[in-house]
Scaffold this motif. Sequence first.
Motif, mmCIF file in Angstrom:
data_model
loop_
_atom_site.group_PDB
_atom_site.id
_atom_site.type_symbol
_atom_site.label_atom_id
_atom_site.label_comp_id
_atom_site.label_asym_id
_atom_site.label_seq_id
_atom_site.Cartn_x
_atom_site.Cartn_y
_atom_site.Cartn_z
ATOM 1 N N VAL A 125 85.898 34.696 44.895
ATOM 2 C CA VAL A 125 85.594 33.261 45.001
ATOM 3 C C VAL A 125 84.194 32.908 44.507
ATOM 4 O O VAL A 125 83.852 31.751 44.343
ATOM 5 C CB VAL A 125 85.767 32.810 46.465
ATOM 6 C CG1 VAL A 125 84.610 33.351 47.315
ATOM 7 C CG2 VAL A 125 85.867 31.302 46.563
ATOM 8 N N LEU A 126 83.378 33.942 44.295
ATOM 9 C CA LEU A 126 82.065 33.754 43.662
ATOM 10 C C LEU A 126 81.961 34.790 42.553
ATOM 11 O O LEU A 126 82.516 35.887 42.660
ATOM 12 C CB LEU A 126 80.928 33.997 44.682
ATOM 13 C CG LEU A 126 80.796 33.057 45.867
ATOM 14 C CD1 LEU A 126 79.707 33.565 46.823
ATOM 15 C CD2 LEU A 126 80.460 31.641 45.417
ATOM 16 N N THR A 127 81.221 34.454 41.489
ATOM 17 C CA THR A 127 80.919 35.495 40.498
ATOM 18 C C THR A 127 79.413 35.738 40.499
ATOM 19 O O THR A 127 78.647 34.933 40.996
ATOM 20 C CB THR A 127 81.404 35.078 39.088
ATOM 21 O OG1 THR A 127 80.841 33.811 38.755
ATOM 22 C CG2 THR A 127 82.921 35.022 39.037
ATOM 23 N N GLY A 128 79.066 36.914 39.936
ATOM 24 C CA GLY A 128 77.683 37.380 40.066
ATOM 25 C C GLY A 128 77.540 38.239 41.306
ATOM 26 O O GLY A 128 76.451 38.481 41.794
ATOM 27 N N LYS A 129 78.700 38.714 41.799
ATOM 28 C CA LYS A 129 78.686 39.584 42.989
ATOM 29 C C LYS A 129 78.087 40.942 42.623
ATOM 30 O O LYS A 129 77.938 41.291 41.454
ATOM 31 C CB LYS A 129 80.130 39.784 43.485
ATOM 32 C CG LYS A 129 80.873 38.489 43.802
ATOM 33 C CD LYS A 129 82.245 38.718 44.436
ATOM 34 C CE LYS A 129 83.251 39.275 43.444
ATOM 35 N NZ LYS A 129 83.572 38.391 42.323
ATOM 36 N N GLY A 130 77.738 41.726 43.609
ATOM 37 C CA GLY A 130 77.229 43.072 43.336
ATOM 38 C C GLY A 130 78.336 43.961 42.795
ATOM 39 O O GLY A 130 79.499 43.793 43.181
#
Length: 446
Positions: free
Chosen positions: A191-196
């Motif tokens: 649901v978010l990008t740029g995750k670890g």
Amino acid sequence: MTSAEAFMDRVRSRDPNEPEFHQAVAEVVESLWPWLHREGQRYLDAQILERLVEPERVVSFRIAWVDDAGKIQVNRGYRIQMNGAIGPYKGGLRFHPTVTLSVLKFLAFEQVFKNSLTTLAMGGGKGGADFDPKRKSDAEVMRFCQSFMTELQRHIGPDTDVPAGDIGVGGREIGYMFGQYRRLRHRFDGVLTGKGPEWGGSLIRPEATGYGAIYFAQEMLATQGQRIQDKTVIISGSGNVAQFAAEKCIALGAKVVTMSDSSGFIHDPAGIDSEKLAWIMELKNVRRERLKEYAEHFGVEYYPGQRPWAIPCHVAVPCATQNELDSDDAKQLLDNHCMCVVEGANMPLTTKAVAQLQSHKILFGPGKAANAGGVATSGLEMAQNSQRMYWSRERVDGELHTIMRKIHAACCEHGQRPDGSIDYVAGANIAGFIKVANAMLAQGCL
Ligand SMILES: NC(=O)C1=CN([C@@H]2O[C@H](COP(=O)(O)OP(=O)(O)OC[C@H]3O[C@@H](n4cnc5c(N)ncnc54)[C@H](OP(=O)(O)O)[C@@H]3O)[C@@H](O)[C@H]2O)C=CC1
Ligand SMILES: N=C(CCC(=O)O)C(=O)O
């Protein structure tokens, strides 16, 4: 027949206090108007432009959180779901004291065309808050992010709306928001990008915007038989986009001589090499200190309160914020025989600065095309999440490079001038418009 001026008068009168949004819309309308009336009657009949400038949805919400002194703080948050015709809303979150509805509407409007250009199935959106992460403890940033996501999670999902980073929102903030989403929704969603990378993030996503801008610069320079190798490059900003634009320039043999932050810029005539860039990354990403320290540490000039555009260069890459390069700055670049300007930031040139560069036929890559590498790689992260797979660095970087080449080709296809030169602004706006407009035509009146 309505004129472009009359159309813009209506946009301005509808939301009179939104100058940044008006600026972004006016650039697109100026590009599209002649083309629409030559080749786009079906789009005119369906009021596509009238619908494009009205967000499908805007949510605003209060964010109350407790600072380290135990005092309750109040901020205002937003999510603009501008256009979902070609895919789930996709766009960053900006945490900065200058965030207003106007700023986020400009960013969301640009995002619609940018995401269309990536060739991936992503609609356009943007959000954020007037929260300043600077000089806040990690614990304060965490509590703010948790409060922000408690509200935002009502409106997002992996197939609905997928936020990411932007100014003031990096890996730390994405992590805190992802954790709160997971707690509240009891789901591990993309649901978010740029995750670890250990928890669903794509390799190359941190580098992608900066790398992509330089890939785009390479394509533009190649149209004139030029290479970025041995060119002198000036960059503004020293955050995510600026750092990795610099890294790619250095890797390709260019000499980066400036970087900046909101307090001023450093000029290193010998060039910022990879070791110096690593020092900047530690200064900015770990110690979160001011770029002035670089000048003191490496014995170079620092210019407080100034921007770098008077420093002679071949290539200029604004990577800080909107309207950071005005018509005086553009004249400086032209007087110094700069040959290429690539927008790593969103709308960093003022309208007059763009007109100045365009009238001199300098290579000018607008942000919606040149900085699309970030959101494109976010799209690749979404693809990996859907497959529950991880791609290698080489594969993601290769896909990113291919996408930037396709964006450049689309700009050339729709932006060729009679003399053979390319108007990248018109090319990007027309190419980005067509895919969205056709989807809107097919989906009926909404
Ligand atoms: N992150 C992404 O994926 C993408 C970002 N962009 C755009 O790139 C630009 C930079 O974003 P990003 O690198 O992610 O953000 P960061 O927060 O990592 O860095 C922002 C940089 O710009 C400087 N800056 C911010 N506001 C101002 C201002 N008002 N005046 C002068 N300098 C300022 C900051 O200095 P200081 O630290 O002093 O505030 C910092 O050096 C933005 O326009 C963003 O919208 C575009 C595509 C993708
Ligand atoms: N801030 C971004 C990145 C958005 C994203 O990766 O969804 C932009 O394209 O302006």
